[in-house]
Design a protein around this motif. Structure first.
Motif, short mmCIF file in Angstrom:
data_model
loop_
_atom_site.label_atom_id
_atom_site.label_comp_id
_atom_site.label_asym_id
_atom_site.label_seq_id
_atom_site.Cartn_x
_atom_site.Cartn_y
_atom_site.Cartn_z
N ALA A 177 -35.06 1.72 -11.92
CA ALA A 177 -34.42 1.81 -10.70
C ALA A 177 -34.93 1.24 -9.28
O ALA A 177 -34.44 0.91 -7.93
N LYS A 178 -36.10 0.33 -9.92
CA LYS A 178 -36.24 -0.70 -8.98
C LYS A 178 -36.30 -1.75 -9.17
O LYS A 178 -36.74 -2.91 -8.60
N ALA A 200 -39.12 3.88 -18.33
CA ALA A 200 -37.83 2.92 -18.14
C ALA A 200 -36.74 3.13 -17.29
O ALA A 200 -36.78 2.23 -16.59
N LYS A 201 -36.64 4.30 -16.63
CA LYS A 201 -35.46 4.57 -16.05
C LYS A 201 -36.31 4.08 -14.32
O LYS A 201 -35.26 3.93 -13.57
N LYS A 202 -37.48 4.50 -14.06
CA LYS A 202 -37.90 4.53 -12.81
C LYS A 202 -38.04 2.68 -12.81
O LYS A 202 -37.55 2.33 -11.73
N LEU A 203 -38.67 1.74 -13.52
CA LEU A 203 -38.48 0.70 -13.78
C LEU A 203 -37.15 -0.22 -12.97
O LEU A 203 -36.99 -0.81 -12.03
#
Length: 90
Positions: free
Chosen positions: A39-40, A34-37
């Motif tokens: 961040a994008k 979720a953090k990676k999504l």
């Protein structure tokens, strides 16, 4: 000498393989994804933890609990915005 070289190589490969398959809790991995999504700047999505083999049509984005569960990604339905020049009821 060759025996020791082969034994050392097998030990190294076995250790490396074990490090790559360490169990990670599903909730922790789901939070990382979720953090990676976010961040994008990805919005309107869902991440679900499901049993392995029950993913359906959703995209598998991770596996957890030693490969027994999958984390699947699907886009959430977005409601269409009303046009700015839509006629108002009279």
């Amino acid at each position: 000498m060759k025996t020791w070289t082969v034994a050392a190589a097998l030990l190294f490969v076995g250790t490396f393989g074990f490090a790559q398959t360490a169990r990670k809790p599903c909730e922790e991995l789901k939070a990382d994804i979720a953090k990676k999504l976010e961040a994008k700047n990805v919005t309107s999505y869902t991440l679900e933890i499901v049993d392995k083999g029950k993913e359906g049509d959703a995209k598998v984005v991770g596996t957890c609990d030693g490969g027994t569960k999958s984390i699947v990604y699907s886009r959430a339905a977005q409601t269409p915005a009303a046009p700015a020049d839509a006629k108002k009821p009279q």
